[in-house]
Design a protein around this motif. Structure first.
Motif, PDB file in Angstrom:
ATOM      1  N   TYR A 147       0.812  -1.207   0.000  1.00 39.41           N
ATOM      2  CA  TYR A 147       0.000   0.000   0.000  1.00 39.41           C
ATOM      3  C   TYR A 147       0.854   1.269   0.000  1.00 39.41           C
ATOM      4  N   GLY A 148       0.326   2.296  -0.641  1.00 42.68           N
ATOM      5  CA  GLY A 148       0.858   3.646  -0.529  1.00 42.68           C
ATOM      6  C   GLY A 148      -0.277   4.572  -0.134  1.00 42.68           C
ATOM      7  N   CYS A 149      -0.032   5.424   0.853  1.00 35.69           N
ATOM      8  CA  CYS A 149      -1.091   6.290   1.398  1.00 35.69           C
ATOM      9  C   CYS A 149      -0.858   7.722   0.927  1.00 35.69           C
ATOM     10  N   TRP A 150      -1.840   8.270   0.207  1.00 36.34           N
ATOM     11  CA  TRP A 150      -1.602   9.510  -0.507  1.00 36.34           C
ATOM     12  C   TRP A 150      -2.733  10.527  -0.347  1.00 36.34           C
ATOM     13  N   ALA A 151      -2.331  11.772  -0.240  1.00 32.87           N
ATOM     14  CA  ALA A 151      -3.134  12.962  -0.555  1.00 32.87           C
ATOM     15  C   ALA A 151      -4.544  12.978   0.021  1.00 32.87           C
ATOM     16  N   PRO A 152      -4.686  13.120   1.344  1.00 30.19           N
ATOM     17  CA  PRO A 152      -6.030  13.258   1.907  1.00 30.19           C
ATOM     18  C   PRO A 152      -6.618  14.638   1.626  1.00 30.19           C
ATOM     19  N   CYS A 153      -7.920  14.744   1.724  1.00 22.93           N
ATOM     20  CA  CYS A 153      -8.618  16.026   1.636  1.00 22.93           C
ATOM     21  C   CYS A 153      -9.584  16.106   2.802  1.00 22.93           C
ATOM     22  N   VAL A 154      -9.486  17.157   3.604  1.00 19.95           N
ATOM     23  CA  VAL A 154     -10.325  17.294   4.788  1.00 19.95           C
ATOM     24  C   VAL A 154     -11.202  18.529   4.648  1.00 19.95           C
ATOM     25  N   ARG A 155     -12.457  18.397   5.068  1.00 20.63           N
ATOM     26  CA  ARG A 155     -13.406  19.502   5.039  1.00 20.63           C
ATOM     27  C   ARG A 155     -14.308  19.449   6.281  1.00 20.63           C
ATOM     28  N   LYS A 156     -14.720  20.633   6.700  1.00 24.38           N
ATOM     29  CA  LYS A 156     -15.752  20.731   7.726  1.00 24.38           C
ATOM     30  C   LYS A 156     -17.109  20.680   7.026  1.00 24.38           C
ATOM     31  N   VAL A 157     -17.951  19.716   7.411  1.00 25.78           N
ATOM     32  CA  VAL A 157     -19.290  19.597   6.850  1.00 25.78           C
ATOM     33  C   VAL A 157     -20.245  20.512   7.616  1.00 25.78           C
ATOM     34  N   ARG A 158     -20.122  20.470   8.921  1.00 27.14           N
ATOM     35  CA  ARG A 158     -20.886  21.344   9.819  1.00 27.14           C
ATOM     36  C   ARG A 158     -20.244  21.224  11.189  1.00 27.14           C
TER      37      ARG A 158
END
Length: 635
Positions: A247-258
């Protein structure tokens, strides 16, 4: 004794008794106090005040009162004249060990101070002392430049992670949480592979975007669903299961939904050959492409806890060559099997409340897929991750292509990042290889999945001012705002390759987190400031400060080239008297911090001069002209 005499005697005794009672009553408490019985002012003493913490507008006074008996009030009196009294300015204290702040003072002024204690017999004063306030310090003079080093090799290993600040940052994603912290998450890439000790998708946080606290990995091991899903797909293809995927772990994207809900989309690549299932290396090459990537989802209610709950599978890489079209003639064959490569997710919530996932890297471009707001998974149920055309993939739920760099199946574009600003969706993307030539482009569209247009303007590019070594590999960005109209760009930055500017040169594998400010032009396009953000006070900039010598960089695209600065002179009369724009004119609108030079709109602001020693504040500009940007720094 007769009756009359007896009556007279009784009345006399009664009268004498009453007179005696009144006398006793008045002697016990009814008379005025004897002054000799009161505390004398001579019994109250006060030490000479000691003054500390002197600034341009305040100071702290300390003294000791010998007794509280009979003291009605105490504190300090102060004046610009000698022998201050309680008829002038005073500040009170509550204990015998008096400590009070003298406020609202004038800068560069001498003040005289005495302690006082007020009693019924008068006011006691201490001996006098004096002090002078300091000169008034401007916000700029009070600002302190960041002290962390760019060459972080000495603290790069895992045991020193609490000192990292922005060391070992790669492919960052940033969100402002409800607790007032900015949280940053990233790819598992680091100098010396230091992250290997601490899980995946590492996090850190900051209140000011300058000083960062390391939090650690958000995922201990890749979740079991990836192997299960991978082998389900392989079984449909008639391929053997892979027992131990790499496995290679790449490029997360985080956002606040509420408030109370945050989502992180992450990518995990399976680095095994499709045909044999063996690990990807030259010895194992079996004339097939490597396996697919998966995008999963984690959620948390509190980023400060650094505890994320995995929600499982969202989407995977998909092919328009059918389930069996994975053959590769050689390692020089770039006609990729996968049409959409399921890495580099970005997550967008539109003003209308729609949720979208945009993803893709290096294969055929970027795909847009609508999500279910409640689950964060695809709104449409996914079919098989293959078809015989791009239209077939869209039908199967893998998305509509919204951008491609060209017709190649192996194109140097990745890391889509989409944000909404003033009626447009802005697509920021990374071009070229990440070691040196990495650069950031921008396009925009009125709709999230619509046609993105523009000049593919280069916003960041390898560069170097006259001092220092400059930076390369500046891309794969996060774009975010603080909710008050201030926008920022975060990315990695790398040292140049094969530099000879110092004998012990740090390698290109150094990955330092960069955060830069974004400004917006009158036409609505973003420009990224050349110097990294350092919370320099936003003291108004004047026209007089613009005049002088600037270092100017033309960021016109040159593959792998580190663009360098040249000097340009802005004369005080509005003429450009030297440099590449010599003969042009300049003007400055202080109300919008806009410098117009040689017909180019440049956004101006105060930033840190990271190349100077010691670091100091300066003024920088950034502007665009068609497909390229201009950067400048006041010398």
């Amino acid at each position: 004794m007769n009756d009359i005499a007896m009556k007279y005697f009784k009345n006399l005794i009664t009268t004498l008794f009453c007179l005696l009672f009144v006398a006793v009553l008045f002697s016990c408490g009814g008379s005025d106090p004897d002054p000799d019985d009161q505390p004398s002012t001579a019994t109250v003493t006060i030490s000479t005040p000691v003054i500390s913490e002197i600034t341009s507008s305040s100071a702290v006074a300390e003294a000791t009162v010998s007794t509280s008996t009979g003291v009605q009030a105490k504190g300090f009196c102060y004046s610009t004249s000698s022998s201050p009294t309680i008829d002038g300015k005073t500040v009170t204290a509550t204990t015998n060990r008096m400590s009070s702040t003298l406020g609202n003072l004038e800068p560069s002024t001498t003040y005289y101070v005495r302690g006082f204690a007020k009693t019924s017999n008068g006011t006691v004063y201490s001996a006098e002392t004096s002090f002078a306030t300091t000169e008034k310090v401007s916000e700029l003079d009070a600002w302190v430049a960041p002290s962390y080093v760019d060459d972080y090799r000495a603290i790069s290993d895992w045991s020193k992670r609490n000192q990292w600040n922005l060391a070992n940052v790669h492919d960052p994603s940033v969100v402002l949480a409800e607790d007032g912290y900015y949280y940053m998450y990233q790819t598992d890439a680091s100098f010396g592979n230091a992250h290997a000790a601490g899980g995946h998708f590492h996090g850190r946080r900051s209140k000011d975007l300058v000083n960062w606290e390391y939090l650690g990995g958000t995922m201990s091991t890749p979740p079991a669903w990836i192997k299960t899903k991978l082998n389900e797909i392989r079984a449909k293809q008639g391929l053997p299961a892979i027992d131990n995927p790499v496995y290679g772990c790449w490029a997360p994207c985080v956002r606040k939904v509420r408030n109370g809900l945050y989502r992180m989309y992450y990518a995990i690549v399976v680095d095994n050959y499709i045909k044999s299932g063996k690990q990807n290396n030259a010895a194992n090459f079996d004339n097939s492409w490597t396996e697919r990537a998966f995008i999963g989802l984690m959620e948390t209610s509190d980023p400060a806890s650094n505890k994320w709950e995995d929600k499982g599978y969202v989407i995977c890489s998909s092919s328009d060559k059918g389930k069996d079209g994975w053959s590769r003639s050689s390692t020089n064959d770039w006609n990729a099997y996968f049409y959409f490569n399921a890495i580099d997710p970005t997550y967008v919530i539109t003003p209308e409340g729609e949720h979208w996932l945009i993803y893709g890297s290096w294969h055929s471009g970027f795909a847009a897929v609508q999500l279910n707001p409640e689950t964060g998974k695809t709104l449409k149920e996914l079919g098989d991750p293959w078809a015989t055309s791009a239209a077939g993939l869209a039908t199967n739920g893998y998305g509509k292509r919204i951008w491609t760099r060209g017709n190649s199946r192996w194109q140097g574009s990745e890391a889509p990042e989409i944000v909404y600003h003033d009626g447009y969706y802005y697509l920021f993307m990374a071009y070229d290889g990440l070691d040196v030539p990495y650069n950031t482009r921008v396009m925009r569209s009125k709709t999230i999945d619509g046609t993105y247009t523009g000049n593919e303007t280069v916003l960041t590019h390898p560069y170097k001012f006259s001092a220092g070594y400059g930076w390369v590999g500046i891309s794969h960005c996060a774009v975010f705002d603080d909710g008050n109209g201030n926008w920022f760009y975060a990315s990695q930055g790398r040292f140049p390759v094969n530099s000879t500017s110092q004998p012990d040169w740090a390698p290109n594998a150094i990955m330092l987190g960069h955060i830069r400010s974004i400004q917006w032009t009158k036409d609505g396009w973003p420009v990224v400031m050349p110097e990294r953000y350092a919370a320099v006070p936003k003291v108004p900039i004047t026209k007089d400060e613009i005049a002088g010598t600037w270092e100017h960089i033309d960021l016109g695209y040159k593959y792998g080239e580190q663009k360098t600065s040249t000097n340009m002179e802005f004369a005080s009369d509005g003429n450009i008297t030297s440099g590449v724009w010599k003969g042009g004119k300049w003007s400055f609108d202080a109300s919008t911090n806009t410098l117009t030079a040689n017909g180019v709109e440049l956004k101006v602001q105060r930033e840190c001069d990271w190349e100077s020693s010691p670091r100091r504040h300066t003024i920088v500009y950034a502007g665009i002209n068609g497909a390229k940007s201009y950067w400048g720094k006041k010398k």
